[in-house]
Design a protein around this motif. Structure first.
Motif, mmCIF file in Angstrom:
data_model
loop_
_atom_site.group_PDB
_atom_site.id
_atom_site.type_symbol
_atom_site.label_atom_id
_atom_site.label_comp_id
_atom_site.label_asym_id
_atom_site.label_seq_id
_atom_site.Cartn_x
_atom_site.Cartn_y
_atom_site.Cartn_z
ATOM 1 N N LEU A 1 36.691 35.897 40.064
ATOM 2 C CA LEU A 1 37.495 35.656 41.273
ATOM 3 C C LEU A 1 36.699 35.023 42.403
ATOM 4 C CD1 LEU A 1 39.697 38.874 41.435
ATOM 5 C CD2 LEU A 1 40.373 36.573 40.709
ATOM 6 N N ILE A 2 35.425 35.373 42.525
ATOM 7 C CA ILE A 2 34.628 34.787 43.607
ATOM 8 C C ILE A 2 33.876 33.528 43.158
ATOM 9 C CG2 ILE A 2 34.421 36.988 44.822
ATOM 10 C CD1 ILE A 2 31.462 37.082 43.860
ATOM 11 N N GLY A 3 34.079 33.126 41.906
ATOM 12 C CA GLY A 3 33.488 31.890 41.418
ATOM 13 C C GLY A 3 32.042 32.001 40.986
ATOM 14 N N ARG B 1 44.868 35.614 37.907
ATOM 15 C CA ARG B 1 44.020 35.645 39.112
ATOM 16 C C ARG B 1 44.713 36.428 40.224
ATOM 17 N NH1 ARG B 1 39.547 32.401 39.329
ATOM 18 N NH2 ARG B 1 39.337 30.959 37.597
ATOM 19 N N LEU B 2 45.995 36.168 40.416
ATOM 20 C CA LEU B 2 46.752 36.896 41.431
ATOM 21 C C LEU B 2 46.780 38.391 41.110
ATOM 22 C CD1 LEU B 2 48.547 36.970 43.949
ATOM 23 C CD2 LEU B 2 50.495 36.442 42.452
ATOM 24 N N HIS B 3 47.055 38.722 39.877
ATOM 25 C CA HIS B 3 47.085 40.128 39.464
ATOM 26 C C HIS B 3 45.754 40.817 39.766
ATOM 27 C CE1 HIS B 3 47.776 43.705 37.017
ATOM 28 N NE2 HIS B 3 46.570 43.496 36.523
ATOM 29 N N MET B 4 44.660 40.170 39.415
ATOM 30 C CA MET B 4 43.348 40.791 39.641
ATOM 31 C C MET B 4 42.986 40.827 41.122
ATOM 32 S SD MET B 4 42.307 42.230 36.988
ATOM 33 C CE MET B 4 40.734 42.748 37.641
ATOM 34 N N ARG B 5 43.436 39.862 41.889
ATOM 35 C CA ARG B 5 43.193 39.913 43.344
ATOM 36 C C ARG B 5 43.891 41.124 43.958
ATOM 37 N NH1 ARG B 5 43.273 34.021 43.202
ATOM 38 N NH2 ARG B 5 41.204 33.344 43.790
ATOM 39 N N VAL B 6 45.124 41.372 43.547
ATOM 40 C CA VAL B 6 45.853 42.548 44.039
ATOM 41 C C VAL B 6 45.136 43.815 43.573
ATOM 42 C CG1 VAL B 6 48.019 43.840 43.852
ATOM 43 C CG2 VAL B 6 48.058 41.358 44.211
ATOM 44 N N ARG B 7 44.764 43.857 42.327
ATOM 45 C CA ARG B 7 44.062 45.022 41.771
ATOM 46 C C ARG B 7 42.746 45.279 42.514
ATOM 47 N NH1 ARG B 7 44.338 47.210 36.161
ATOM 48 N NH2 ARG B 7 42.367 48.283 35.800
ATOM 49 N N GLN B 8 41.974 44.221 42.731
ATOM 50 C CA GLN B 8 40.692 44.362 43.435
ATOM 51 C C GLN B 8 40.914 44.761 44.898
ATOM 52 O OE1 GLN B 8 37.677 44.386 42.238
ATOM 53 N NE2 GLN B 8 37.847 43.404 40.250
#
Length: 110
Positions: A88-90, A17-24
């Protein structure tokens, strides 16, 4: 390999989740910063080529229909990243997103 690469883009635990948040976040910055957009475009071209290469290997083994796989690669990456954002946004669960990615990969095969 194709399944492993794409399904790893769907966040399923705190680290992913953290990785994809940074990527996004980086992707969002590209919308307003031309330098970031230039770099991101180049990275996507390379990533799409890598996915197309995996699809070509599947073609050679008779598991993917003959033809140009570049569009299929782009579509698979876009679907996977879009679903990752939804996770990520649920909006959808990681399991649901993963199932959709797997279905799209299956659809690419004969």
């Amino acid at each position: 390999m194709l399944t492993a690469v794409l399904t790893e883009l769907v966040p399923y635990d705190a680290a992913t989740r953290l990785h994809m948040r940074v990527r996004q976040s980086f992707t969002a910055l590209a919308l307003s910063d031309a330098a970031i957009a230039d770099r991101l475009r180049a990275e996507y071209v390379t990533f799409h080529q890598q996915i197309a290469g995996l699809l070509r290997k599947e073609q050679a083994a008779g598991r993917v229909a003959p033809g140009d796989v570049r569009e299929t690669a782009m579509e698979l990456v876009a679907l996977t990243e879009g679903l990752a954002y939804y996770v990520l946004i649920g909006l959808v669960s990681a399991d649901c997103a993963r199932e959709r990615v797997l279905a799209a990969i299956a659809d690419a095969h004969v």
